[in-house]
Scaffold this motif. Structure first.
Motif, PDB file in Angstrom:
ATOM      1  N   THR A   8      35.975  48.447  36.165  1.00 57.92           N
ATOM      2  CA  THR A   8      35.007  49.480  35.816  1.00 57.92           C
ATOM      3  C   THR A   8      35.338  50.059  34.449  1.00 57.92           C
ATOM      4  OG1 THR A   8      36.317  51.182  36.943  1.00 57.92           O
ATOM      5  CG2 THR A   8      34.595  50.094  38.222  1.00 57.92           C
ATOM      6  N   TYR A   9      34.325  50.576  33.790  1.00 52.26           N
ATOM      7  CA  TYR A   9      34.514  51.132  32.451  1.00 52.26           C
ATOM      8  C   TYR A   9      35.009  52.571  32.557  1.00 52.26           C
ATOM      9  CZ  TYR A   9      33.653  52.376  27.591  1.00 52.26           C
ATOM     10  OH  TYR A   9      33.812  52.787  26.292  1.00 52.26           O
ATOM     11  N   SER A  10      36.037  52.889  31.761  1.00 54.47           N
ATOM     12  CA  SER A  10      36.573  54.240  31.713  1.00 54.47           C
ATOM     13  C   SER A  10      36.095  54.954  30.456  1.00 54.47           C
ATOM     14  CB  SER A  10      38.107  54.218  31.719  1.00 54.47           C
ATOM     15  OG  SER A  10      38.627  55.478  31.338  1.00 54.47           O
ATOM     16  N   ASN A  11      35.428  56.069  30.639  1.00 53.79           N
ATOM     17  CA  ASN A  11      35.035  56.879  29.489  1.00 53.79           C
ATOM     18  C   ASN A  11      36.245  57.529  28.825  1.00 53.79           C
ATOM     19  OD1 ASN A  11      32.167  56.524  29.586  1.00 53.79           O
ATOM     20  ND2 ASN A  11      32.128  57.843  31.394  1.00 53.79           N
ATOM     21  N   GLN A  14      37.821  54.495  27.034  1.00 60.82           N
ATOM     22  CA  GLN A  14      36.902  53.662  26.253  1.00 60.82           C
ATOM     23  C   GLN A  14      37.218  52.173  26.401  1.00 60.82           C
ATOM     24  OE1 GLN A  14      34.215  55.200  24.038  1.00 60.82           O
ATOM     25  NE2 GLN A  14      34.731  56.566  25.738  1.00 60.82           N
ATOM     26  N   ARG A  15      37.450  51.777  27.631  1.00 63.44           N
ATOM     27  CA  ARG A  15      37.740  50.366  27.918  1.00 63.44           C
ATOM     28  C   ARG A  15      37.529  50.107  29.406  1.00 63.44           C
ATOM     29  NH1 ARG A  15      44.303  50.057  27.309  1.00 63.44           N
ATOM     30  NH2 ARG A  15      43.944  51.432  25.541  1.00 63.44           N
ATOM     31  N   ASP A  16      37.464  48.825  29.759  1.00 67.73           N
ATOM     32  CA  ASP A  16      37.423  48.447  31.167  1.00 67.73           C
ATOM     33  C   ASP A  16      38.812  48.603  31.780  1.00 67.73           C
ATOM     34  OD1 ASP A  16      34.724  47.751  31.261  1.00 67.73           O
ATOM     35  OD2 ASP A  16      35.130  45.704  30.565  1.00 67.73           O
TER      36      ASP A  16
END
Length: 248
Positions: A8-11, A14-16
């Motif tokens: 999942t993408y992490s805000n 700023q990466r998976d």
């Protein structure tokens, strides 16, 4: 056993980011890997296997997260402030993104890990006790300046349990935060355990000085800093933790 893989993408970062779950029911157990390791470390080193009977019976399920230690704690030649700032963003990912995504009905997790995973477990537990019912740390090291020598900042302090628990200004608030929670600090006395054992004992003494109960379980001089012993500690202590949960 039900096993699921996620990316999942992490805000915050700023990466998976990746993680894996094992099991389908029961008490949630949030697992941190050891230094520089990945979300599949417990599977690769037999920890999932030794816990399989209680996972498959529906008593617990594991959430094994990923680390970025190689970019933060282990990058000793890197810029000190940038390293700890990146760690803090990872902390935010864990506590404000991943844990809310995997919680079931606002449950509180048991949080655990070995070595640096034991440190991460302790740090998130003491900083965010609202998310956890219990801490089970194996061979943890609880002072950040070991990885950030000759450097201090507010973020270093904020990520050093030995420092912030020692200096906590109001023991009554501390007691309120950890009321009805279980704290288990386990460590051996064998090879590569001298620093972690000393830190584990200091942390237990600090908690006691604030009136916070913990079980500091120090194993023998033959017990090394190694998965061969962490597997045994996991089986023993998860049995105890589940007994407490059933009794409650």
């Amino acid at each position: 056993m039900e096993v699921k893989y996620y990316k999942t993408y992490s805000n915050s970062l700023q990466r998976d980011m990746e993680y894996k779950t094992y099991g389908y029911a029961g008490q949630g157990v949030f697992v941190f890997p050891s230094q520089d390791q990945r979300f599949y470390e417990w599977e690769d080193n037999g920890m999932v296997e030794v816990l399989a009977p209680i996972i498959e019976s529906g008593l617990i399920h594991l959430i094994c997260c990923d680390s970025i230690d190689a970019e933060t704690w282990s990058l000793t030649e890197g810029d000190q402030q940038k390293r700890i700032e990146l760690h803090e963003r990872w902390f935010d990912y864990i506590t404000t993104e991943l844990i809310p995504a995997v919680r079931r009905d606002n449950e509180q997790f048991i949080v655990t890990g070995c070595s640096m995973g034991g440190y991460h477990a302790g740090n998130v537990f003491f900083r965010r006790p609202d998310l956890f019912s219990a801490l089970f740390s194996m061979s943890g090291l609880f002072y950040a300046d070991y990885f950030f020598p000759n450097y201090s900042s507010e973020l270093i302090y904020r990520n050093s349990p030995e420092a912030y628990i020692k200096e906590f200004y109001d023991p009554n608030i501390l007691l309120d935060q950890y009321c009805n929670k279980t704290i288990v600090l386990c460590c051996g006395q064998g090879q590569w355990e001298d620093i972690t054992c000393a830190s584990t004992q200091r942390l237990g003494s600090l908690l006691a000085s604030k009136g916070v109960s913990s079980w500091v379980d120090i194993w023998g001089e033959d017990v090394d800093h190694d998965f061969s012993w962490w597997r045994k500690q996991a089986v023993y202590h998860f049995g105890k933790l589940l007994e407490q949960r059933i009794a409650a």
